[in-house]
Scaffold this motif. Structure first.
Motif, PDB file in Angstrom:
ATOM      1  N   LEU A  17      -5.055  67.463  66.101  1.00  0.00           N
ATOM      2  CA  LEU A  17      -4.404  66.590  66.870  1.00  0.00           C
ATOM      3  C   LEU A  17      -3.763  65.893  65.301  1.00  0.00           C
ATOM      4  CD1 LEU A  17      -6.060  64.215  69.138  1.00  0.00           C
ATOM      5  CD2 LEU A  17      -4.190  65.643  68.913  1.00  0.00           C
ATOM      6  N   GLY A  18      -2.980  65.058  65.144  1.00  0.00           N
ATOM      7  CA  GLY A  18      -2.868  64.409  63.605  1.00  0.00           C
ATOM      8  C   GLY A  18      -2.292  63.618  63.293  1.00  0.00           C
ATOM      9  N   GLY A  19      -3.153  63.162  62.793  1.00  0.00           N
ATOM     10  CA  GLY A  19      -2.005  61.390  62.064  1.00  0.00           C
ATOM     11  C   GLY A  19      -2.803  60.330  62.518  1.00  0.00           C
ATOM     12  N   GLN A  20      -1.582  59.291  63.262  1.00  0.00           N
ATOM     13  CA  GLN A  20      -1.934  57.911  63.926  1.00  0.00           C
ATOM     14  C   GLN A  20      -2.528  58.674  65.331  1.00  0.00           C
ATOM     15  OE1 GLN A  20      -1.822  54.979  63.075  1.00  0.00           O
ATOM     16  NE2 GLN A  20      -2.604  53.994  64.751  1.00  0.00           N
ATOM     17  N   ALA A  21      -1.851  59.320  66.366  1.00  0.00           N
ATOM     18  CA  ALA A  21      -1.902  60.070  67.110  1.00  0.00           C
ATOM     19  C   ALA A  21      -3.735  60.415  67.136  1.00  0.00           C
ATOM     20  CB  ALA A  21      -1.894  61.473  67.979  1.00  0.00           C
ATOM     21  N   PHE A  22      -4.094  61.281  66.293  1.00  0.00           N
ATOM     22  CA  PHE A  22      -5.565  61.330  66.138  1.00  0.00           C
ATOM     23  C   PHE A  22      -6.357  60.114  65.961  1.00  0.00           C
ATOM     24  CE2 PHE A  22      -9.668  62.816  64.286  1.00  0.00           C
ATOM     25  CZ  PHE A  22     -10.704  63.823  65.089  1.00  0.00           C
ATOM     26  N   ALA A  23      -5.532  58.769  65.429  1.00  0.00           N
ATOM     27  CA  ALA A  23      -6.581  57.768  64.804  1.00  0.00           C
ATOM     28  C   ALA A  23      -7.141  56.999  66.695  1.00  0.00           C
ATOM     29  CB  ALA A  23      -5.895  56.450  64.429  1.00  0.00           C
ATOM     30  N   ASP A  24      -5.628  57.153  66.740  1.00  0.00           N
ATOM     31  CA  ASP A  24      -5.848  56.441  68.273  1.00  0.00           C
ATOM     32  C   ASP A  24      -7.039  57.406  69.735  1.00  0.00           C
ATOM     33  OD1 ASP A  24      -3.799  54.755  67.615  1.00  0.00           O
ATOM     34  OD2 ASP A  24      -2.348  55.564  68.741  1.00  0.00           O
ATOM     35  N   PHE A  25      -7.132  58.430  68.587  1.00  0.00           N
ATOM     36  CA  PHE A  25      -7.255  59.198  70.189  1.00  0.00           C
ATOM     37  C   PHE A  25      -9.038  58.984  69.604  1.00  0.00           C
ATOM     38  CE2 PHE A  25     -10.740  62.531  69.832  1.00  0.00           C
ATOM     39  CZ  PHE A  25     -10.108  63.527  71.568  1.00  0.00           C
TER      40      PHE A  25
END
Length: 435
Positions: A17-25
């Motif tokens: 996962l990367g960037g903002q997607a992983f932050a929300d994860f």
């Protein structure tokens, strides 16, 4: 080892996962550690056959991690469940018949046992797909949580709430892990010694009005049975603290595949109409629950048809001794007996009180009595049994140990169909949120 595996799973997620997607994860992730100290004592009061008494004490730990979902049309996530059990007290003579602690090669209780379950999940709109370790609570399958560690299942489940007031559920279960085991097994009905690896189900819960819910579920255990469930739940509120709940349940269960032919290994235990272990059962259950303030009075009746005993998933007859232990979606599924034998008719009543009404929040108590008759067995009919259960629970409401829960379960059963038993369960539970 459990923590390392979970860390490895999260590390893999950080790569993919990367960037903002992983932050929300991560931002929506939650993790808790639940602890349960459990003492179990089951005493067979008549006869000298093994086991005469099971008497053990164990400590259970459950690390439960639930991730959030990535952004996008489809959100992805992963859950992890780490289970660890430690034996605190046992002996070979008192371990016989245990359904809480696995056995070693000498049939003694192991010192400790553990397992890890991972679940991948995908969310689209109001629909969620889960695949991996599941702990279902459905009318056609209820995971058992009556010991130090819970029973778990492996498979896939989809739940959708796309339509207002309607929840749709479906899936396939392929394996189970008993509450007293570290090993996966296939699936079976009680008495079956041959495994099935396909339990398919679909169901719906429709909230017809704010007070009325209708349910329908269908389940198929390959080579054992087909089962349909119809449920109706209605709550009539007289005032803010007074109500009458009506709960109606009906199950229709018929043989399927190898069980239909009475094939050895797929036969169920207990009385069957033609003595061939073939499943044929109808069960209906009606319960009324009247609540007034802290008081709750339950009265009900259950009828089981005479073709065979009521059947749901139960791996207790498989080779893995720790696979036993199951729950049924019945008011009569109690500490000791389930009152689900062929032909059995059961009347039951319960009185419960929540002491919060007296200014003692966290303290609850109940007593239940069940009486069954007309039981059919292979040795004759019209046998009887009864059970009396006492439940007492208290959870600390303040201070450093706020949330620590104490529980005591005491049951006494007299039966003409099986041995008389007395049972006590004492447990202390506590949950710590990590983030």
């Amino acid at each position: 080892m459990i923590v390392k595996k979970i860390s490895a799973t999260l590390a893999f997620g950080s790569i993919t996962l990367g960037g903002q997607a992983f932050a929300d994860f991560l931002s929506d992730s939650k993790a808790t550690v639940a602890m349960r100290n459990f003492y179990f004592n089951n005493d067979n009061r008549d006869g000298t056959a093994t086991p005469s008494k099971t008497d053990e004490w164990a400590q259970g730990f459950m690390l439960d991690y639930k991730s959030g979902f990535t952004n996008g049309f489809a959100g992805f996530g992963v859950d992890a469940l780490g289970l660890l059990g430690i034996t605190l007290d046992s002996a070979k003579a008192r371990h016989v018949g245990s359904s809480m602690i696995p056995s070693d090669s000498d049939n003694r209780a192991v010192d400790e046992w553990s397992r890890l379950g991972l679940t991948g999940k995908v969310e689209m709109s109001k629909t969620e797909l889960r695949y991996g370790t599941l702990i279902p609570k459905l009318p056609i399958l209820v995971a058992n949580d009556g010991r130090a560690l819970p029973q778990t299942f492996e498979g896939g489940q989809i739940t959708s709430s796309e339509f207002k007031d309607l929840t749709l559920t479906g899936g396939r279960i392929e394996h189970a892990t008993g509450r007293g085991s570290t090993d996966q097994t296939g699936l079976a009905a009680f008495g079956g010694t041959r495994e099935s690896n396909q339990f398919d189900f679909v169901g719906s819960d429709w909230k017809a009005t704010k007070d009325l819910t209708a349910q329908y579920y269908y389940a198929h255990l390959e080579n054992y049975y087909n089962q349909q469930f119809f449920g109706l739940i209605h709550t009539l509120a007289f005032s803010d603290n007074q109500s009458l709940k009506t709960d109606l349940r009906y199950f229709k269960t018929d043989s399927s595949g190898e069980n239909s032919s009475g094939t050895s290994g797929y036969r169920v235990s207990g009385y069957t109409k033609n003595g061939n272990g073939v499943i044929e059962n109808r069960l209906w259950n009606a319960a009324l629950i009247y609540t007034l303030g802290g008081h709750a009075i339950t009265a009900g009746y259950q009828s089981v048809s005479g073709g065979s005993s009521f059947t749901q998933l139960n791996q207790g007859s498989l080779v893995d001794k720790g696979a036993g232990g199951s729950s049924l979606y019945l008011y009569t599924d109690r500490l000791i007996q389930s009152f689900n034998r062929a032909g059995e008719r059961t009347s039951f009543s319960q009185y419960a009180y929540d002491f919060a009404a007296l200014g003692i929040p966290g303290l609850k108590a109940s007593v239940m009595y069940l009486s069954g008759d007309n039981i059919k067995t292979r040795s004759g009919g019209d046998q009887k049994e009864w059970e009396r259960d006492i439940f007492l629970d208290y959870a600390l409401q303040s201070g450093a140990f706020r949330g620590v829960g104490f529980g005591w379960r005491n049951g006494k059963s007299n039966s003409e169909a099986v041995r008389d038993q007395d049972q006590n369960r004492v447990f202390v539970s506590y949950s710590i949120p990590l983030f």
